[in-house]
Every structure is written in structure tokens, then in C-alpha cells.
Design an enzyme around this catalytic site. Structure first.
Site, PDB file in Angstrom:
ATOM      1  N   SER A 195       0.862  -1.185   0.000  1.00 32.99           N
ATOM      2  CA  SER A 195       0.000   0.000   0.000  1.00 32.99           C
ATOM      3  C   SER A 195       0.896   1.231   0.000  1.00 32.99           C
ATOM      4  CB  SER A 195      -0.868   0.004   1.256  1.00 32.99           C
ATOM      5  OG  SER A 195      -1.430   1.274   1.462  1.00 32.99           O
ATOM      6  N   TYR A 208      -1.372  -0.859  10.385  1.00 34.33           N
ATOM      7  CA  TYR A 208      -1.595  -1.159   8.966  1.00 34.33           C
ATOM      8  C   TYR A 208      -0.404  -0.681   8.136  1.00 34.33           C
ATOM      9  CZ  TYR A 208      -3.683  -0.973   4.296  1.00 34.33           C
ATOM     10  OH  TYR A 208      -3.923  -1.141   2.953  1.00 34.33           O
TER      11      TYR A 208
HETATM   12  N1  LIG Z   1      -8.582  -0.236  -1.473  1.00 38.30           N
HETATM   13  C1  LIG Z   1      -7.537   0.549  -1.319  1.00 38.30           C
HETATM   14  O1  LIG Z   1      -7.614   1.784  -1.412  1.00 38.30           O
HETATM   15  C2  LIG Z   1      -6.196  -0.044  -1.047  1.00 38.30           C
HETATM   16  C3  LIG Z   1      -5.094   0.809  -1.046  1.00 38.30           C
HETATM   17  C4  LIG Z   1      -3.841   0.282  -0.795  1.00 38.30           C
HETATM   18  C5  LIG Z   1      -3.695  -1.077  -0.578  1.00 38.30           C
HETATM   19  N2  LIG Z   1      -4.780  -1.886  -0.580  1.00 38.30           N
HETATM   20  C6  LIG Z   1      -4.567  -3.311  -0.332  1.00 38.30           C
HETATM   21  O2  LIG Z   1      -5.182  -4.048  -1.363  1.00 38.30           O
HETATM   22  C7  LIG Z   1      -5.630  -5.312  -0.855  1.00 38.30           C
HETATM   23  C8  LIG Z   1      -7.103  -5.498  -1.198  1.00 38.30           C
HETATM   24  O3  LIG Z   1      -7.846  -4.428  -0.645  1.00 38.30           O
HETATM   25  P1  LIG Z   1      -9.370  -4.170  -1.041  1.00 38.30           P
HETATM   26  O4  LIG Z   1      -9.598  -2.729  -0.860  1.00 38.30           O
HETATM   27  O5  LIG Z   1      -9.668  -4.806  -2.346  1.00 38.30           O
HETATM   28  O6  LIG Z   1     -10.095  -4.956   0.146  1.00 38.30           O
HETATM   29  P2  LIG Z   1     -11.621  -5.479   0.248  1.00 38.30           P
HETATM   30  O7  LIG Z   1     -12.474  -4.832  -0.770  1.00 38.30           O
HETATM   31  O8  LIG Z   1     -11.973  -5.345   1.677  1.00 38.30           O
HETATM   32  O9  LIG Z   1     -11.479  -7.027  -0.121  1.00 38.30           O
HETATM   33  C9  LIG Z   1     -10.741  -7.871   0.713  1.00 38.30           C
HETATM   34  C10 LIG Z   1     -10.797  -9.307   0.228  1.00 38.30           C
HETATM   35  O10 LIG Z   1     -10.063 -10.101   1.159  1.00 38.30           O
HETATM   36  C11 LIG Z   1     -10.934 -11.082   1.738  1.00 38.30           C
HETATM   37  N3  LIG Z   1     -10.599 -11.192   3.152  1.00 38.30           N
HETATM   38  C12 LIG Z   1     -10.662 -10.219   4.096  1.00 38.30           C
HETATM   39  N4  LIG Z   1     -10.269 -10.707   5.276  1.00 38.30           N
HETATM   40  C13 LIG Z   1      -9.959 -12.010   5.079  1.00 38.30           C
HETATM   41  C14 LIG Z   1      -9.479 -13.032   5.916  1.00 38.30           C
HETATM   42  N5  LIG Z   1      -9.292 -12.851   7.225  1.00 38.30           N
HETATM   43  N6  LIG Z   1      -9.253 -14.258   5.391  1.00 38.30           N
HETATM   44  C15 LIG Z   1      -9.476 -14.478   4.075  1.00 38.30           C
HETATM   45  N7  LIG Z   1      -9.908 -13.541   3.237  1.00 38.30           N
HETATM   46  C16 LIG Z   1     -10.157 -12.323   3.721  1.00 38.30           C
HETATM   47  C17 LIG Z   1     -12.348 -10.544   1.514  1.00 38.30           C
HETATM   48  O11 LIG Z   1     -13.292 -11.584   1.339  1.00 38.30           O
HETATM   49  P3  LIG Z   1     -14.199 -12.158   2.502  1.00 38.30           P
HETATM   50  O12 LIG Z   1     -14.584 -10.986   3.367  1.00 38.30           O
HETATM   51  O13 LIG Z   1     -15.313 -12.826   1.841  1.00 38.30           O
HETATM   52  O14 LIG Z   1     -13.297 -13.123   3.189  1.00 38.30           O
HETATM   53  C18 LIG Z   1     -12.191  -9.853   0.164  1.00 38.30           C
HETATM   54  O15 LIG Z   1     -12.244 -10.809  -0.870  1.00 38.30           O
HETATM   55  C19 LIG Z   1      -5.353  -5.278   0.648  1.00 38.30           C
HETATM   56  O16 LIG Z   1      -4.153  -5.940   0.920  1.00 38.30           O
HETATM   57  C20 LIG Z   1      -5.218  -3.798   0.948  1.00 38.30           C
HETATM   58  O17 LIG Z   1      -4.422  -3.556   2.063  1.00 38.30           O
HETATM   59  C21 LIG Z   1      -6.030  -1.397  -0.806  1.00 38.30           C
END
Ligand SMILES: NC(=O)c1ccc[n+]([C@@H]2O[C@H](COP(=O)([O-])OP(=O)(O)OC[C@H]3O[C@@H](n4cnc5c(N)ncnc54)[C@H](OP(=O)(O)O)[C@@H]3O)[C@@H](O)[C@H]2O)c1
EC number: 1.1.1.330
Length: 319
Positions: A195, A208
Site C-alpha cells: 500500500s 496497517y
Molecule cells: N482499497 C484501497 O484503497 C487499497 C489501497 C492500498 C492497498 N490496498 C490493499 O489491497 C488489498 C485489497 O484491498 P481491497 O480494498 O480490495 O479490500 P476489500 O475490498 O476489503 O477485499 C478484501 C478481500 O479479502 C478477503 N478477506 C478479508 N479478510 C480475510 C481473511 N481474514 N481471510 C481471508 N480472506 C479475507 C475478503 O473476502 P471475505 O470478506 O469474503 O473473506 C475480500 O475478498 C489489501 O491488501 C489492501 O491492504 C487497498
């Protein structure tokens, strides 16, 4: 007595200064040209075709049922990979698997595990046995539900363990399971989703931010170890993307949809070991790490997160 001619005396110094100035200007011009050419190569031409099933039949995506992970799964399935999807909820996994099979006519498998638990890896190892894996996307990650001071985080002890298990342990353990077979075939790609908050400390999202800095260091160190063995390991550092995690409903140029972000990110694979993945985010990364002093970045981060915390607590009437 000879008269002292100032102009003549200063002439050699003037000439030397001229050449120093010319050298600095030429170096800056060459540096700028290099930046423009590499920027054009990465952000305009891209490396879009690198990720194909020639790397290996299967692609594995963790956290594949929502947001960025789901978009990686869709894009890799569109490119013809058979997909191994890993997340917590079997129901959501089945939905995504079904939609990929019908849209792209690819084989899918699923593993339902909670990455918050540390004892899940034998189950994952069993599920991955025998698969020729070309791509691993270590995407699963969790953040705070709202920015908070370290000691005020609800259920802090469990929060720390869970966040470290999901954001750090998953990346190391999944790599441990997948990398040996990539090394044996001397090909494969691992994308570790860190991130932008791993590029500098983010107050009130401190755990985080620190876990994401770990992911970045882990990826870059490992890339140095395995590049000569034909493996690409990329550290991906997005700023905001409109997903469930960020609760951003209206995408904008700087807060893209996950589909748009992933499409841009995949063109950087093989061109950048460490990437913000999307041109507007690369500009933001340059501003926050090169242009702005770190004290200012910390101060603005703290102020922004304090305001967000206030708003969140007011809405929840927890104050
Ligand atoms: N969105 C942003 O702005 C952003 C920015 C920088 C970095 N990131 C990084 O990008 C990645 C994805 O983020 P996102 O925004 O796409 O997140 P998201 O929309 O919350 O999706 C998270 C995914 O991970 C799964 N998940 C969550 N907790 C879990 C657990 N304990 N065990 C197994 N699966 C789990 C969720 O599915 P279920 O809930 O069904 O398990 C979902 O499929 C993360 O590593 C985040 O830190 C995101």
C-alpha cells in the site's frame, strides 16, 4: 608597476563556472529525458502481454471475492489462467468461481480459509498440491475500521495478531508454498499488494502502515534474491482505490475502480520491481516521498486521520 586587470583575472574562473553550469544542465536534461522515456515505456506502452498462461496454467489470488483481488481474478481469468480463489466465505467464493467459469470458460478451484488464523497453511498446501502455478497474487489484507490512536484500538491484543496474520504472515507463507515450484521451472510472477501507506508512516493507521512497509521490504528483498532465477516479484503500492475497504463509492481519477487500477497495474509487471501501479498514484507517490518533507507528510496524515476519527465517532455516537 603592472596594473591589475580584474576582468582578465576572473576569466578562467568564469570559464570554469560556465562548464560546471553546462555539465549540470546537460545532466539534468539527460535525467529528464531518461525519466520521460522510462515513463512512456511503463505508462504508455506497458508490458501487458507478460502475464499469460505460458508462465504456468494456474493463477492463485488471495482475498479474491471482493475489491482489488476480485479484479485480479477477473483479469487473469480473461487472460486464460485457470483460477485458484482463496477467501473466507465459501458462498462468495462459489459465486465468483461460477461467474469466472461462465464469462471466460476457465477451470476454477476454491479454498475457504480465514487468514486471521495461523494454522490454515496445511489446508492451503493440500489445495495447491500438484498445480502448475504461474502467478500468485498476495492480495488479502485488512485495515482499521476507522483511524485510531494505538492504545485506543478496540480489542487491541487480537487486533494486532489478526492484522499481522492477514497482512504479513499470509504473504510469507503463501510465498513459501508457491515459490519452490516456480523456482524449479525458472518462471513465475508473484504480486504482493502492499500500500502507499507502506511508503511512509501513517499516524493512526500505524499498524496497517507498518505491515504494508513489511510487505514492500519483503518483496524487494526477495526480488533481489530470485530475479536471476527467472522469477518476478513485484511490490504493489496503491493509494486509494474505490473498494469495500475504503468505503469510497464514487470513483474518481485519483481513486479509481479496482478494475481500472488492476488493468493499469498489470502493464507495469516486469518493468518495475516496486510500483504504485497507476499513473496518478505514481505522481502522488513521487510528491509524498520525493517532493514533500516527511515531517509535513506525517503532520498532514495525522490531521486528516484525526478528522476522520472524529467524524466516524460522531456518526457512531461513541464519544
Ligand atoms: N482499497 C484501497 O484503497 C487499497 C489501497 C492500498 C492497498 N490496498 C490493499 O489491497 C488489498 C485489497 O484491498 P481491497 O480494498 O480490495 O479490500 P476489500 O475490498 O476489503 O477485499 C478484501 C478481500 O479479502 C478477503 N478477506 C478479508 N479478510 C480475510 C481473511 N481474514 N481471510 C481471508 N480472506 C479475507 C475478503 O473476502 P471475505 O470478506 O469474503 O473473506 C475480500 O475478498 C489489501 O491488501 C489492501 O491492504 C487497498
Amino acid at each position: 608597476m603592472e596594473s591589475f586587470n580584474v576582468v582578465e583575472t576572473l576569466q578562467p574562473a568564469e570559464r570554469a563556472l560556465f562548464w560546471v553550469g553546462a555539465l549540470i544542465t546537460a545532466s539534468l536534461a539527460l535525467w529528464l529525458l531518461y525519466k520521460i522515456i522510462t515513463g512512456f515505456r511503463i505508462w504508455v506502452l506497458g508490458n501487458g502481454d507478460l502475464l499469460s498462461p505460458k508462465l504456468g496454467k494456474w493463477a492463485v489470488v488471495t482475498g479474491a471475492t471482493d475489491g482489488i483481488g476480485k479484479s485480479y481474478a477477473e483479469e487473469l481469468a480473461r487472460r486464460g489462467f485457470s483460477m485458484m480463489l482463496i477467501s473466507r466465505s465459501q458462498e462468495k467464493l462459489d459465486d465468483v468461481a461460477k461467474s469466472l467459469e461462465s464469462a471466460y470458460n476457465v477451470e476454477t478451484k476454491t479454498i475457504a480459509v480465514d487468514y486471521g488464523q495461523a494454522d490454515i497453511y496445511p489446508k492451503i498446501e493440500k489445495g495447491l498440491a500438484g498445480l502448475e502455478i504461474g502467478v500468485l497474487v498476495n492480495n488479502v489484507g485488512i485495515s482499521y475500521s476507522y483511524p485510531e490512536f494505538f492504545l485506543h484500538i478496540p480489542d487491541l491484543e487480537n487486533f494486532i495478531t489478526t492484522m499481522i496474520n492477514v497482512n504479513i504472515t499470509s504473504v510469507c507463507q503463501m510465498t513459501r508454498l508457491v515459490l519452490p515450484r516456480m523456482e524449479a521451472r525458472a518462471k513465475g510472477v508473484i504480486l504482493n499488494i502492499s500500500s502507499a501507506s507502506g511508503m511512509f508512516p501513517v499516524p493512526m493507521l500505524t499498524i496497517y502502515s507498518s505491515t504494508k512497509a513489511f510487505v514492500d521490504f519483503f518483496s524487494r528483498g526477495l526480488q533481489a534474491e530470485y530475479k536471476c532465477k527467472g522469477i518476478i516479484i513485484q511490490s504493489v503500492l496503491p493509494f486509494f482505490v474505490a473498494t469495500k475497504m475504503t468505503k469510497i463509492r464514487k470513483p474518481t481519477l485519483d481513486k479509481p475502480t479496482p478494475e481500472r487500477y488492476v488493468a493499469a497495474e498489470l502493464t507495469t509487471v516486469g518493468l518495475q520491481d516496486q510500483t504504485n501501479g497507476y499513473f496518478p498514484h505514481a505522481v502522488m507517490g513521487w510528491v509524498t516521498t520525493v517532493v514533500a518533507p516527511i515531517k509535513l507528510v506525517l503532520c498532514l496524515g495525522l490531521r486528516m486521520n484525526k478528522a476522520q476519527r472524529g467524524g466516524y465517532l460522531r456518526r457512531r455516537k461513541l464519544r
